[in-house]
Design an enzyme around this catalytic site. Structure first.
Site, PDB file in Angstrom:
ATOM      1  N   THR A 111     -76.954 -15.176 -34.411  1.00 42.14           N
ATOM      2  CA  THR A 111     -76.181 -16.311 -34.900  1.00 42.14           C
ATOM      3  C   THR A 111     -76.421 -16.430 -36.393  1.00 42.14           C
ATOM      4  O   THR A 111     -77.550 -16.630 -36.822  1.00 42.14           O
ATOM      5  CB  THR A 111     -76.622 -17.610 -34.209  1.00 42.14           C
ATOM      6  OG1 THR A 111     -76.463 -17.457 -32.800  1.00 42.14           O
ATOM      7  CG2 THR A 111     -75.791 -18.788 -34.673  1.00 42.14           C
ATOM      8  N   ALA A 114     -73.641 -19.159 -40.997  1.00 49.00           N
ATOM      9  CA  ALA A 114     -72.295 -19.672 -41.210  1.00 49.00           C
ATOM     10  C   ALA A 114     -71.602 -20.071 -39.910  1.00 49.00           C
ATOM     11  O   ALA A 114     -70.683 -20.868 -39.915  1.00 49.00           O
ATOM     12  CB  ALA A 114     -71.440 -18.614 -41.922  1.00 49.00           C
ATOM     13  N   CYS A 115     -72.030 -19.501 -38.796  1.00 48.07           N
ATOM     14  CA  CYS A 115     -71.290 -19.708 -37.549  1.00 48.07           C
ATOM     15  C   CYS A 115     -72.243 -19.981 -36.413  1.00 48.07           C
ATOM     16  O   CYS A 115     -73.078 -19.151 -36.094  1.00 48.07           O
ATOM     17  CB  CYS A 115     -70.448 -18.479 -37.229  1.00 48.07           C
ATOM     18  SG  CYS A 115     -69.609 -18.584 -35.642  1.00 48.07           S
ATOM     19  N   GLY A 116     -72.111 -21.155 -35.803  1.00 49.01           N
ATOM     20  CA  GLY A 116     -73.009 -21.530 -34.728  1.00 49.01           C
ATOM     21  C   GLY A 116     -72.584 -21.067 -33.366  1.00 49.01           C
ATOM     22  O   GLY A 116     -73.349 -21.170 -32.424  1.00 49.01           O
ATOM     23  N   CYS A 118     -71.033 -17.900 -32.808  1.00 47.27           N
ATOM     24  CA  CYS A 118     -70.901 -16.460 -32.739  1.00 47.27           C
ATOM     25  C   CYS A 118     -71.780 -15.931 -31.600  1.00 47.27           C
ATOM     26  O   CYS A 118     -72.911 -16.362 -31.425  1.00 47.27           O
ATOM     27  CB  CYS A 118     -71.347 -15.818 -34.048  1.00 47.27           C
ATOM     28  SG  CYS A 118     -70.436 -16.383 -35.493  1.00 47.27           S
TER      29      CYS A 118
END
Length: 274
Positions: A111, A114-116, A118
Site C-alpha cells: 500500500t 498515495a493510495c489506501g 491499492c
C-alpha cells in the site's frame, strides 16, 4: 524530530543564482502490520504514532470495533543493515473471542502513501459497512466555526512546517476546538492515526466530532469517517464523485474546498448553520 524528518543535499536555483544546501524532508518508510504474527498489510508511512495507525487501520477494515478488541501491540524484530531494530514491523494480537478475519482485509500488494485501497483482493471488499447510523448524530456546526478549522489544523502541523511534505487529519468539536491531529505522507495514514487515537481514547463512535483533512476527500477517507461514526468530513480540496455518493447514502455531511470563508457542501447540508 528523530526519524520523522531527514536531511538531504539539494541544489537550490533562484533568479539570483544557484547554491547547494541541505534540505529537510519528511521520512517515508514501510510499516508491516501483522495480525497474530501473520502479515496483514504493508503501508508506506511517516514513522510515529504507529500504534494509532494500526488501531485506525483495523477499525476502518472492520476487524475491530473498540480498543478492547486488541490484546497487545508490539514491535517485532525488523533489523536494518546496521543490526538495529527498524521499528517497521508491528504485530497486533486480538483479544480473546475476537474473530480472526482470515483473508478478509489482507492486502495482496504494497500500500503506497498515495493510495489506501491499492491491492484489495476484491473491489467488493472496499464497501466496509459501519455499524453506526450517522442519522442518529445531532451534531451541527456553523460555517464560521468550520472555516476556522483548516487554519487551526495547519498551525498544528509541526512536521509540515519543517518539510512542506505531509498531509494532516484533525478531529474537532463543533465549536472549533482541536481534539487531536496526526501527520503522515499518506492521507489515509493520517486519518487512520487520528481515528486510532480516538479508538484508544474510547471516543468511538465520533458522533460529536468533525474530521478535517488537509487534502482532497477520496472515497476511502469518507468510508473511514463513516466507519468511525464521524458525521461531518471537511477537506481543503475537492471530493471525488464516489465520496459524495457515499456521504449522501450514509447521511454524512461532506464539505470540500474549505478555504477561508468559502466552502462547498456536497452532502448533509442540514448540519451546517449559516
Amino acid at each position: 524530530m528523530g526519524r520523522v524528518t531527514a536531511r538531504r543535499p539539494v541544489l537550490r536555483i533562484t533568479a539570483d543564482g544557484t547554491r547547494r544546501r541541505p534540505d529537510t524532508l519528511a521520512v517515508e518508510e514501510p510499516l508491516e502490520i501483522r495480525l497474530g504474527g501473520h502479515p496483514l498489510t504493508v503501508t508506506m508511512r511517516t514513522p510515529g504514532n504507529d500504534v494509532d495507525l494500526a488501531h485506525g487501520f483495523l477499525l476502518a477494515e472492520g476487524i475491530i470495533e473498540s480498543a478492547r478488541d486488541v490484546s497487545t501491540v508490539r514491535y517485532c524484530d525488523g533489523v536494518g543493515e546496521d543490526g538495529a531494530n527498524t521499528y517497521n514491523v508491528l504485530d497486533v494480537e486480538l483479544a480473546a473471542g475476537v474473530p480472526d478475519p482470515g483473508n478478509r482485509g489482507r492486502r495482496e500488494f504494497l500500500t503506497t502513501s498515495a493510495c489506501g485501497v491499492c491491492g484489495k483482493a476484491s473491489l467488493d471488499e472496499v464497501a466496509v459497512r459501519s455499524r453506526f447510523s450517522l442519522s442518529d448524530s445531532s451534531l451541527e456546526a456553523t460555517a464560521t466555526a468550520l472555516s476556522s478549522m483548516p487554519s487551526t489544523l495547519r498551525r498544528s502541523q509541526r512536521v509540515f512546517a519543517a518539510t512542506g511534505g505531509l498531509h494532516a487529519a484533525g478531529l474537532f468539536t463543533a465549536d472549533g476546538a482541536l481534539l487531536a491531529v496526526r501527520e503522515d505522507v499518506g492521507r489515509h495514514n493520517a486519518v487512520d492515526k487520528v481515528l486510532g487515537w480516538a479508538l484508544t481514547e474510547n471516543r468511538i463512535p465520533l458522533t460529536d466530532a468533525i474530521l478535517i483533512v488537509s487534502g482532497r476527500a477520496s472515497f476511502e477517507l469518507a468510508q473511514k469517517a463513516t466507519v468511525a461514526g464521524v458525521p461531518l468530513l471537511g477537506a481543503v480540496s475537492a471530493p471525488s464523485s464516489l465520496a459524495v455518493d457515499l456521504a449522501r447514502d450514509r447521511d454524512m455531511t461532506l464539505v470540500g474546498f474549505l478555504r477561508g470563508e468559502t466552502m462547498n457542501v456536497y452532502a448533509g447540508e442540514h448540519r451546517i448553520k449559516i
